[in-house]
Scaffold this motif. Structure first.
Motif, PDB file in Angstrom:
ATOM      1  N   ALA A  93      61.846  81.345  43.477  1.00  0.00           N
ATOM      2  CA  ALA A  93      63.064  81.848  42.827  1.00  0.00           C
ATOM      3  C   ALA A  93      62.871  83.224  42.194  1.00  0.00           C
ATOM      4  O   ALA A  93      63.668  83.632  41.349  1.00  0.00           O
ATOM      5  CB  ALA A  93      63.525  80.851  41.764  1.00  0.00           C
ATOM      6  N   GLU A  94      61.850  83.961  42.614  1.00  0.00           N
ATOM      7  CA  GLU A  94      61.558  85.258  41.970  1.00  0.00           C
ATOM      8  C   GLU A  94      62.758  86.194  41.983  1.00  0.00           C
ATOM      9  O   GLU A  94      63.104  86.810  40.965  1.00  0.00           O
ATOM     10  CB  GLU A  94      60.366  85.928  42.659  1.00  0.00           C
ATOM     11  CG  GLU A  94      60.006  87.271  42.033  1.00  0.00           C
ATOM     12  CD  GLU A  94      58.830  87.943  42.725  1.00  0.00           C
ATOM     13  OE1 GLU A  94      58.436  89.038  42.264  1.00  0.00           O
ATOM     14  OE2 GLU A  94      58.314  87.395  43.716  1.00  0.00           O
ATOM     15  N   SER A  95      63.425  86.312  43.116  1.00  0.00           N
ATOM     16  CA  SER A  95      64.574  87.226  43.200  1.00  0.00           C
ATOM     17  C   SER A  95      65.736  86.739  42.337  1.00  0.00           C
ATOM     18  O   SER A  95      66.522  87.550  41.830  1.00  0.00           O
ATOM     19  CB  SER A  95      65.020  87.390  44.653  1.00  0.00           C
ATOM     20  OG  SER A  95      65.448  86.147  45.200  1.00  0.00           O
ATOM     21  N   ASP A 100      64.956  88.388  33.907  1.00  0.00           N
ATOM     22  CA  ASP A 100      65.389  87.490  32.836  1.00  0.00           C
ATOM     23  C   ASP A 100      64.313  86.477  32.455  1.00  0.00           C
ATOM     24  O   ASP A 100      63.335  86.272  33.183  1.00  0.00           O
ATOM     25  CB  ASP A 100      66.648  86.731  33.264  1.00  0.00           C
ATOM     26  CG  ASP A 100      67.852  87.641  33.408  1.00  0.00           C
ATOM     27  OD1 ASP A 100      68.129  88.397  32.469  1.00  0.00           O
ATOM     28  OD2 ASP A 100      68.502  87.596  34.471  1.00  0.00           O
ATOM     29  N   SER A 101      64.533  85.820  31.335  1.00  0.00           N
ATOM     30  CA  SER A 101      63.757  84.628  30.991  1.00  0.00           C
ATOM     31  C   SER A 101      64.312  83.457  31.789  1.00  0.00           C
ATOM     32  O   SER A 101      65.400  83.544  32.377  1.00  0.00           O
ATOM     33  CB  SER A 101      63.845  84.350  29.488  1.00  0.00           C
ATOM     34  OG  SER A 101      65.198  84.228  29.081  1.00  0.00           O
ATOM     35  N   GLU A 177      57.355  87.030  32.010  1.00  0.00           N
ATOM     36  CA  GLU A 177      55.950  87.122  32.411  1.00  0.00           C
ATOM     37  C   GLU A 177      55.513  85.955  33.296  1.00  0.00           C
ATOM     38  O   GLU A 177      54.474  86.012  33.944  1.00  0.00           O
ATOM     39  CB  GLU A 177      55.049  87.188  31.174  1.00  0.00           C
ATOM     40  CG  GLU A 177      55.020  88.540  30.495  1.00  0.00           C
ATOM     41  CD  GLU A 177      54.427  89.611  31.399  1.00  0.00           C
ATOM     42  OE1 GLU A 177      53.286  89.438  31.876  1.00  0.00           O
ATOM     43  OE2 GLU A 177      55.127  90.609  31.643  1.00  0.00           O
ATOM     44  N   VAL A 178      56.305  84.898  33.335  1.00  0.00           N
ATOM     45  CA  VAL A 178      55.901  83.704  34.078  1.00  0.00           C
ATOM     46  C   VAL A 178      55.720  83.993  35.569  1.00  0.00           C
ATOM     47  O   VAL A 178      54.870  83.386  36.233  1.00  0.00           O
ATOM     48  CB  VAL A 178      56.907  82.550  33.865  1.00  0.00           C
ATOM     49  CG1 VAL A 178      58.242  82.817  34.566  1.00  0.00           C
ATOM     50  CG2 VAL A 178      56.327  81.229  34.334  1.00  0.00           C
ATOM     51  N   VAL A 179      56.481  84.935  36.093  1.00  0.00           N
ATOM     52  CA  VAL A 179      56.357  85.256  37.521  1.00  0.00           C
ATOM     53  C   VAL A 179      54.998  85.888  37.796  1.00  0.00           C
ATOM     54  O   VAL A 179      54.281  85.468  38.725  1.00  0.00           O
ATOM     55  CB  VAL A 179      57.495  86.193  37.965  1.00  0.00           C
ATOM     56  CG1 VAL A 179      57.303  86.595  39.427  1.00  0.00           C
ATOM     57  CG2 VAL A 179      58.857  85.513  37.787  1.00  0.00           C
ATOM     58  N   ALA A 180      54.612  86.869  36.986  1.00  0.00           N
ATOM     59  CA  ALA A 180      53.313  87.520  37.175  1.00  0.00           C
ATOM     60  C   ALA A 180      52.162  86.555  36.932  1.00  0.00           C
ATOM     61  O   ALA A 180      51.150  86.577  37.648  1.00  0.00           O
ATOM     62  CB  ALA A 180      53.200  88.727  36.246  1.00  0.00           C
ATOM     63  N   ILE A 181      52.313  85.691  35.941  1.00  0.00           N
ATOM     64  CA  ILE A 181      51.274  84.697  35.654  1.00  0.00           C
ATOM     65  C   ILE A 181      51.085  83.769  36.844  1.00  0.00           C
ATOM     66  O   ILE A 181      49.954  83.472  37.259  1.00  0.00           O
ATOM     67  CB  ILE A 181      51.643  83.906  34.379  1.00  0.00           C
ATOM     68  CG1 ILE A 181      51.448  84.787  33.144  1.00  0.00           C
ATOM     69  CG2 ILE A 181      50.806  82.624  34.264  1.00  0.00           C
ATOM     70  CD1 ILE A 181      51.947  84.164  31.855  1.00  0.00           C
TER      71      ILE A 181
END
Length: 293
Positions: A93-95, A100-101, A177-181
């Motif tokens: 769901a990155e896109s 956003d959070s 930041e959750v996506v990069a993590i």
């Protein structure tokens, strides 16, 4: 904040029911299971959703929800070709997440009671918030350990010797930041991107909040045949005793202001004559008596 509903998986623990329909479409008393997590996020102010499911099940969810506009929502859909961990949701769901959070809720988790979630959603500005719920069998879940001052100091996934009785239920709030993590993570020994590893990284950074759900709060995991029956019995008892419905997205959207009184009345007009429609009519009748706009 955007919302992800993870409604994938093989549903093997509910066999043979899942030969007919996916786990999250099974009935919990008078509503499909997925109505409950959807309503939880609506009640917390989420209006933009991404539902993730298997390629074979996704059309059923699209048929059920459409684009969400009738509830004042926007619902998108993504495929999870293979179940490779809860945290995989953030990559799929990155896109959708964009800048956003995001709140991630599991499609077989049912919550009821209190204002804890709404406050946690409103308070999240940075970092992550998860929840702790006291259970008698913590070895079945991710377990959070607290120090003497109530600060979280460790999280373990299904430990053989749990360090506390506080399980982490299937609702997680994260900043962007959750996506990069997640991208930086390596799969676990079972080949999955573990949500516990995401939470551990936020804990390591000192940016993880754990909100303990009190005794008046109910968390039900409807992932097995017995727990599905127990959840149905619980919902039936509460609804008959209190005269309200749990997990009703139409009502949740109306009370949150996503639908006006006129809009929900028009929506009710499209529902067949049934107990569900009768309940929603009672909600709007009460609103008109109290002059709710």
């Amino acid at each position: 904040m955007k919302g992800i509903i993870l409604a994938g998986g093989a549903g093997s623990r509910l066999y043979p029911l899942t030969q007919v329909a996916s786990k999250q479409l099974q009935p919990v008393y008078d509503k499909p299971m997925v109505y409950y997590p959807l309503s939880t996020l609506i009640e917390s102010g989420v209006r933009e959703f991404c539902l993730i499911s298997t390629p074979q099940d996704l059309p059923r969810f699209q048929q059920l929800f459409g684009n969400g506009v009738r509830w004042g929502l926007n619902i998108e859909y993504r495929e999870q070709a293979r179940p490779e961990g809860i945290a995989q949701s953030f990559l799929i769901a990155e896109s959708f997440i964009g800048s956003d959070s995001v709140a991630l809720i599991l499609g077989d988790n049912i919550f009821y009671g209190g204002e804890t979630f709404a406050r946690a959603f409103a308070d999240l500005k940075k970092g992550a918030t998860i929840f702790g719920y006291h259970v008698h069998d913590p070895e079945r879940y991710g377990v959070v350990e607290f120090d003497a001052s109530g600060r979280a100091i460790s999280i373990e996934e299904k430990p053989k010797t749990p360090r506390s009785n506080y399980a982490v239920p299937g609702l997680y709030l994260y900043d962007n930041e959750v996506v990069a993590i997640t991208k930086a993570m390596k799969p676990s020994a079972r080949g999955e991107l573990e949500i516990t590893d995401v939470n551990r990284e936020y804990l390591r950074r000192g940016s993880l909040q754990v909100s303990v759900l009190g005794r008046g709060f109910a968390w039900l995991d409807a992932g097995t045949s017995s727990s599905l029956h127990e959840a149905s019995a619980y919902v039936q008892t509460i609804e008959k005793r209190q005269g309200i419905k749990i997990g009703c997205p139409e009502e949740a959207a109306f009370r949150r202001g996503f639908l006006s009184l006129v809009q929900i009345e028009e929506l009710i007009g499209t529902i067949p004559n049934c107990e569900y429609r009768d309940y929603l009519n009672s909600v709007t009748s009460e609103a008109r008596r109290t002059n709710k706009p």
